[in-house]
Each structure stands twice: as C-alpha cells, then as structure tokens.
Design a protein around this motif. Structure first.
Motif, PDB file in Angstrom:
ATOM      1  N   CYS A  34     -21.633 -34.105  97.932  1.00 32.82           N
ATOM      2  CA  CYS A  34     -22.351 -35.361  98.104  1.00 32.82           C
ATOM      3  C   CYS A  34     -23.829 -35.309  97.715  1.00 32.82           C
ATOM      4  CB  CYS A  34     -22.243 -35.824  99.560  1.00 32.82           C
ATOM      5  SG  CYS A  34     -20.577 -36.204 100.084  1.00 32.82           S
ATOM      6  N   CYS A  35     -24.477 -34.171  97.846  1.00 33.12           N
ATOM      7  CA  CYS A  35     -25.937 -34.140  97.749  1.00 33.12           C
ATOM      8  C   CYS A  35     -26.509 -33.369  96.570  1.00 33.12           C
ATOM      9  CB  CYS A  35     -26.516 -33.569  99.045  1.00 33.12           C
ATOM     10  SG  CYS A  35     -26.082 -34.539 100.491  1.00 33.12           S
ATOM     11  N   LEU A  36     -25.737 -32.539  95.914  1.00 31.17           N
ATOM     12  CA  LEU A  36     -26.293 -31.788  94.783  1.00 31.17           C
ATOM     13  C   LEU A  36     -26.586 -32.731  93.618  1.00 31.17           C
ATOM     14  CD1 LEU A  36     -24.186 -28.510  94.537  1.00 31.17           C
ATOM     15  CD2 LEU A  36     -26.519 -28.772  95.317  1.00 31.17           C
ATOM     16  N   PRO A  37     -27.695 -32.522  92.916  1.00 30.51           N
ATOM     17  CA  PRO A  37     -28.007 -33.391  91.774  1.00 30.51           C
ATOM     18  C   PRO A  37     -26.961 -33.291  90.650  1.00 30.51           C
ATOM     19  CG  PRO A  37     -29.909 -32.064  92.397  1.00 30.51           C
ATOM     20  CD  PRO A  37     -28.763 -31.579  93.201  1.00 30.51           C
ATOM     21  N   ASP A  38     -26.385 -32.127  90.450  1.00 35.96           N
ATOM     22  CA  ASP A  38     -25.383 -31.953  89.398  1.00 35.96           C
ATOM     23  C   ASP A  38     -23.975 -31.827  89.992  1.00 35.96           C
ATOM     24  OD1 ASP A  38     -25.898 -29.535  90.562  1.00 35.96           O
ATOM     25  OD2 ASP A  38     -25.784 -28.395  88.700  1.00 35.96           O
ATOM     26  N   ARG A  39     -23.691 -32.641  91.012  1.00 36.09           N
ATOM     27  CA  ARG A  39     -22.415 -32.529  91.723  1.00 36.09           C
ATOM     28  C   ARG A  39     -21.216 -32.825  90.841  1.00 36.09           C
ATOM     29  NH1 ARG A  39     -25.108 -36.877  93.624  1.00 36.09           N
ATOM     30  NH2 ARG A  39     -24.178 -38.909  93.292  1.00 36.09           N
ATOM     31  N   TYR A  40     -21.382 -33.639  89.815  1.00 32.04           N
ATOM     32  CA  TYR A  40     -20.242 -33.962  88.946  1.00 32.04           C
ATOM     33  C   TYR A  40     -19.802 -32.769  88.102  1.00 32.04           C
ATOM     34  CZ  TYR A  40     -20.722 -38.755  90.386  1.00 32.04           C
ATOM     35  OH  TYR A  40     -20.771 -39.898  91.145  1.00 32.04           O
ATOM     36  N   ASP A  41     -20.666 -31.779  87.960  1.00 30.62           N
ATOM     37  CA  ASP A  41     -20.279 -30.556  87.264  1.00 30.62           C
ATOM     38  C   ASP A  41     -19.389 -29.671  88.121  1.00 30.62           C
ATOM     39  OD1 ASP A  41     -21.799 -31.357  85.113  1.00 30.62           O
ATOM     40  OD2 ASP A  41     -23.557 -30.186  85.711  1.00 30.62           O
ATOM     41  N   LEU A  65     -13.550 -30.047  95.131  1.00 30.48           N
ATOM     42  CA  LEU A  65     -12.793 -31.080  95.838  1.00 30.48           C
ATOM     43  C   LEU A  65     -11.452 -30.592  96.396  1.00 30.48           C
ATOM     44  CD1 LEU A  65     -12.974 -34.009  96.721  1.00 30.48           C
ATOM     45  CD2 LEU A  65     -11.826 -34.645  94.610  1.00 30.48           C
ATOM     46  N   PRO A  66     -10.697 -29.750  95.704  1.00 30.69           N
ATOM     47  CA  PRO A  66      -9.446 -29.275  96.313  1.00 30.69           C
ATOM     48  C   PRO A  66      -9.657 -28.520  97.629  1.00 30.69           C
ATOM     49  CG  PRO A  66      -9.422 -28.826  93.978  1.00 30.69           C
ATOM     50  CD  PRO A  66     -10.790 -29.315  94.304  1.00 30.69           C
TER      51      PRO A  66
END
Length: 108
Positions: free
Chosen positions: A51-58, A64-65
């Motif tokens: 939720c909070c990391l700037p590059d969370r989509y990486d 997520l699993p």
C-alpha cells in the motif's frame, strides 16, 4: 525475502551438487510460522509494502500471493488485517485509474 530467481539463470554447481539448486523462501516461512504474532507482523509488513511503497506496482505481483494467503489464516484478526490491506490497495488503484474504472462500470 521472496526468494525470486530468474527462471533462465541456473548456477553451474546445481548440475553437480543438489544443495546448490534449492533456495529458501524466507517470506513463505514467515507466512506459515507457528507464532501468531510473527504472522501478524508479517501481514502488517506486506500491507505496508503493497500500500505505501512508491514503486509498489513493481512488487505487487510477487507480494500479493503472500498477503492473500493470510486470508485463510486461523486467527480472525490476521484475516481482517489482510482483507483491510487488500481493500486499501483496491482504493488506491481506483483513485489512480479513475478513467479505466469509470469506463469499465459504464460499458461493463
């Protein structure tokens, strides 16, 4: 923590010694730890990362699993925290991709 290894990279020693080909996934061990407090802190850590990391989509596709595995935990509080983190993650996604969300809702 995830124990990620590129599928195309194989150490040469793995052909000759069986101990070189295996890795320990430390995060998986924390997720399945017998201590409830360890699992809860791990869930909180993963929630923060997703939720909070700037590059969370990486990192979200690898993390997520592990967070989803807390959804079936024995402890009710851990299940609620994991579900809350997934909910917050979804709210961030909706806020950042409003055009895609609106188009999907309008056109099905």
């Amino acid at each position: 923590l995830v124990g990620f290894r590129d599928e195309n990279v194989l150490p040469i020693a793995a052909f000759y010694r069986s101990d070189c080909g295996t890795t320990v996934n430390c995060l998986a061990e924390l997720v399945t730890d017998g201590n409830r407090n360890v699992r809860m802190r791990c869930c909180d850590m993963l929630s923060f990362f997703i939720c909070c990391l700037p590059d969370r989509y990486d990192h979200i596709q690898r993390l997520l699993p592990y967070l989803l595995s807390f959804h079936t935990d024995d402890c009710q509080e851990i299940r609620e925290r994991a579900l809350a983190a997934i909910d917050i993650c979804g709210q961030y996604y909706e806020a950042e991709n409003t055009n895609d969300i609106i188009e999907g809702r309008q056109y099905g």
